[in-house]
Design an enzyme around this catalytic site. Structure first.
Site, mmCIF file in Angstrom:
data_model
loop_
_atom_site.group_PDB
_atom_site.id
_atom_site.type_symbol
_atom_site.label_atom_id
_atom_site.label_comp_id
_atom_site.label_asym_id
_atom_site.label_seq_id
_atom_site.Cartn_x
_atom_site.Cartn_y
_atom_site.Cartn_z
ATOM 1 N N GLN B 134 33.852 33.674 41.924
ATOM 2 C CA GLN B 134 34.188 34.978 41.423
ATOM 3 C C GLN B 134 33.307 35.978 42.031
ATOM 4 O O GLN B 134 32.214 36.098 41.366
ATOM 5 C CB GLN B 134 34.354 34.933 40.077
ATOM 6 N N SER B 137 30.089 40.327 39.756
ATOM 7 C CA SER B 137 28.805 40.980 39.591
ATOM 8 C C SER B 137 27.830 41.405 41.029
ATOM 9 O O SER B 137 28.282 40.492 41.629
ATOM 10 C CB SER B 137 27.819 40.120 38.657
ATOM 11 N N GLU B 254 39.905 35.221 31.638
ATOM 12 C CA GLU B 254 38.561 34.865 31.757
ATOM 13 C C GLU B 254 38.122 34.648 30.122
ATOM 14 O O GLU B 254 37.368 33.786 29.841
ATOM 15 C CB GLU B 254 37.624 35.550 32.401
ATOM 16 N N GLU B 394 27.980 42.719 24.145
ATOM 17 C CA GLU B 394 27.997 44.184 24.026
ATOM 18 C C GLU B 394 29.368 44.760 24.204
ATOM 19 O O GLU B 394 29.892 45.742 23.708
ATOM 20 C CB GLU B 394 26.808 44.821 24.483
#
Lengths: 378, 411
Positions: B134, B137, B254, B394
């Site tokens: 994937q 990022s 995911e 977060e």
């Protein structure tokens, strides 16, 4: 024995829950509740009982006191998972009534077989009941009241909502053996002295028995009492989960409306993440609550373990949700006129009653690490 | 009879019988290679080959992708993947290696890909013949995913890709990558498009995969560099500029909240591995001396171990409660907590295990005196992959606060 996938939470349980939520919201919305129980703000309040008896009579008329009474004793015999839902709504409204104590007494009586049926029939008929067992340290280990010459002697502490009840289920010791008695609070020799407590939505008393001749309903009460404990813990947990939901919802609404630094409070991650943490805590407690209630209905061999989990979690969640609510409301939250203190204090009271989180975890650790025999001895 | 069996439809009951029989005949038994804790920690080609062959056999038997239509290589069944998963997990078979393919790429390609593309890609994805990775990022786009800068420039009916993806798990084994790209530098969210790209076949021809070393000392994730990689427009998913919406489909699955059930197999690992659970920590504590007593006698540790057990139990119960509408206030409230809770609970459990072990927790994999062969410190370090990857804890809290509680958005 396996648990049903939906906790055995069938349509009628959902209807009961919805109906209860509407009932509480209509009959005593939070502003009226505040006016009823918090009209005066003297710091040293006299011990008092503030409620509306006519609302209790309506609850009785709705059949709520007979819900958990087995059909064999003239009740409805609904599963405990439905009763949990009812108490969740009771907690959401912080409703002043003897509903919780009456259902807890019902749980104990239900474990007494035929010996409990006369008392259960009274409960089904609307008799409000509570339980007298605790010593001055708050331990629910029978011994505060003893049987002397066939009569009850001694004082039970922390008797919940005694000022609203007709009868009390006394867990007394007879030659060291827990034994159950069913006593009218108005009987000769019974004295009810109210405590001055922080929780304005409930009352609490020391109940003394001075040679009271009472109806012995179970000569071997130890087993019945022990078997009912998980249900007592679970029922209080339900109230706490509901109250925590009120705290979350109220704080979320406030965080959406209140603006600081030109943004709504909930924009700021310090606030947003805290609120999410409260939600996570509530969901933990709520899933464990229904799992425990379902085990009581369907898998009694796991009920104790799961009820320890539920009350431990609910105690932590109660304190956490209440504390965060006051904090996030800021100065307003610390003010008597703001409704949150009603729930803050109810949650504090509940958190410490019938075993706090650490007590339940210690008991669970003993159960899992030292085995059932060691746990019983502890 | 288990509870889920009691609720099976006729088709599910028949399929369950079939699964049980197949597993009984085809369980590979004790693995012939050392298997790491999770597919994201697969390091050697031997491990990968062993696991690929297992996934292939399960696929050939109809246990992988069985809820997808037959035209795309699925089994054409209804609500049966859950049944296969339950039986495989119960039988403790090895896990599937193509975890990103099955969990993220498959539902995304299925919902957003052109028919021909689905038919080309999905059968080999389900069978495990093509491993997927994937490409989300980037060095400058972690939690701020919409800030990806890897750019695709149009050239006829093709695209030229340049840029830099990072922390890409399994890229060193992957044939294909799902990738979020920028196709318009003028708009942040609307400037994104979503593609599938063949990376193994393009190695040295526009794609470079450089393994990164994790803090554990192990490999498993990578940097992937794109230099004038040419791909066909047919590899685009959904419309140009709709990449963000497609990415949401990926992320939903995911995080375990998608509607297509991810094929799963059991948790069989090699003997030297462990599973992260509070029961295991309790077991460890009863075997770990602490002064004249056991670690399991320490009241503080007891309290914390039980606290972890309670959190695990609640997470398990969430699955059940999320299917009882009367007991939830918002449909996404529990599903969106899955990833956050699973990763934080695992991390705290592993951290607790290190405290139970005491100073010996510092003994690592190669030390013969390491308790549990050094697996607990490894698990603890790896747990940070879980609380960071797929949206940090977060970010998960932001999503919960905004989507479930309705608080003001921070973007």
């Amino acid at each position: 024995m396996a648990q049903p996938k939906n906790y055995g939470f069938e349509e009628e349980a959902g209807m009961l829950k919805d109906g209860a939520r509407r009932f509480f919201a209509e009959k005593l919305p939070v502003d009226q509740l505040h006016a009823l129980v918090a009209d005066a703000y003297v710091p040293e309040r006299a011990p008092e009982v503030k409620w509306r008896k006519e609302l209790w009579d309506e609850m009785v008329a709705l059949g709520w006191t007979s819900l958990a009474v087995p059909e064999s004793a003239g009740g409805v015999g609904m599963p405990w998972v439905a009763v949990a839902a009812l108490l969740e709504e009771n907690g959401r409204a912080a409703f002043p009534s003897p509903l919780l104590t009456t259902l807890q007494a019902t749980a104990v009586l239900s474990h007494c077989g035929q010996a409990g049926e006369a008392a259960l029939a009274e409960v089904a008929g609307g008799c409000a009941a509570t339980i007298a067992v605790m010593d001055p340290a708050g331990s629910a280990v029978p011994g505060a009241v003893k049987v002397v010459d066939g009569k009850l002697m001694g004082t039970a502490s922390f008797v919940q909502d005694a000022g609203k009840c007709d009868s009390v289920l006394v867990v007394a010791t007879d030659e060291g053996e827990p034994t159950l008695f069913w006593v009218k609070l108005a009987s000769d020799g019974v004295e009810v002295r109210q405590d001055a407590i922080i929780d304005l939505t409930r009352d609490q008393a020391r109940v003394s028995f001075d040679g009271v001749a009472a109806d012995r309903i179970e000569t071997h009460g130890a087993a019945a009492w022990d078997a009912a404990l998980p249900t007592l813990w679970m029922l209080l947990s339900a109230d706490m989960v509901g109250a925590a939901e009120w705290l979350l919802q109220t704080t979320v609404e406030y965080a959406q409306q209140r603006k600081q630094f030109d943004r709504s409070l909930g924009f700021f991650q310090a606030v947003k993440h805290d609120l999410v943490n409260v939600m996570i805590a509530i969901d933990e407690s709520k899933s464990l609550l229904y799992s425990a209630a379902c085990a009581i209905d369907h898998e009694p061999e796991r009920a104790r373990e799961l009820a320890h989990m539920a009350k431990s979690s609910a105690s932590d969640t109660a304190a956490f949700a209440a504390g965060r609510t006051v904090q996030m409301h800021g100065g307003i939250g610390f003010t008597w006129e703001c409704y949150v203190h009603l729930y803050f204090k109810r949650q504090k009271h509940s958190q410490l009653l019938w075993g706090d989180a650490a007590w339940h975890r210690a008991a669970l650790a003993a159960l899992l690490l030292d085995g059932p025999s060691a746990a019983a001895a502890a | 009879m288990s509870d889920s069996e009691r609720k099976d439809t006729a088709e599910q009951a028949e399929f369950r019988r079939y699964c049980k029989a197949w597993i009984a005949d085809n369980h590979p038994g004790e693995p012939t290679v050392r298997l790491p804790l999770s597919p994201l920690e697969i390091m050697t080609p031997e491990q990968m080959a062993y696991l690929q062959s297992w996934q292939k056999s399960a696929y050939d038997a109809g246990l992988v992708g069985c809820d997808y239509p037959k035209e795309v290589g699925g089994g054409g069944r209804k609500d049966c993947q859950r049944v296969a998963n339950e039986e495989l997990v119960a039988a403790r078979t090895p896990y599937y290696p193509n975890v990103i393919g099955l969990g993220m790429a498959a539902p995304t390609v299925f919902h957003h890909g052109k028919e021909a593309l689905k038919q080309q890609l999905l059968p080999r994805l389900f069978s495990g013949e093509d491993i997927w990775c994937q490409g989300f990022s980037e060095p400058g786009a972690g939690s701020d995913l919409a800030n990806v800068q890897t750019f695709a420039e149009p050239k006829g009916d093709k695209w030229i890709i340049n840029g830099h993806k990072v922390w890409t798990s399994l890229a060193h084994f992957a044939e294909w990558m799902i990738i979020l790209l920028r196709t318009d530098k003028g708009h942040k969210y609307e400037g994104l498009s979503y593609f599938v790209v063949p990376i193994a076949s393009a190695l040295g021809k526009g794609v470079t995969v450089k393994p990164l070393i994790k803090m554990t000392g192990e490999t498993g994730f990578n940097e992937v560099l794109f230099e004038n990689l040419e791909v066909d427009d047919s590899f685009r998913l959904d419309e140009l500029g709709k990449g963000w919406q497609v990415a949401m489909t990926t992320l939903l699955h995911e995080r375990g909240a998608g509607e297509l059930v991810t094929p799963r197999a059991g948790g069989l690992k090699s003997e030297s591995s462990l599973s992260i659970s509070s029961r295991n920590v309790m077991d460890l504590a009863t075997k770990t001396p602490r002064g004249a007593q056991q670690a399991s006698d320490d009241p503080l540790l007891r309290d914390r171990m039980v606290r972890q057990l309670i959190r695990e139990e609640a997470l398990k119960e969430h699955q059940r409660r999320s299917r009882v509408p009367a007991l939830i206030d918002h449909p996404m409230r529990l599903p969106l907590q899955n990833k956050l809770l699973a990763s934080e609970i695992a991390q705290d459990t592993a951290a607790l295990a290190l405290e139970v072990e005491g100073p010996a927790a510092s003994l690592y994999l190669a030390d013969e005196n390491a308790p549990a062969r050094g697996q607990w410190p490894l698990a603890y370090m790896n747990s940070y992959g879980m609380t960071i990857a797929a949206g940090t804890s977060e970010i998960q809290r932001n999503i919960l606060g905004e989507r479930v509680l309705g608080l003001a958005k921070s973007k």
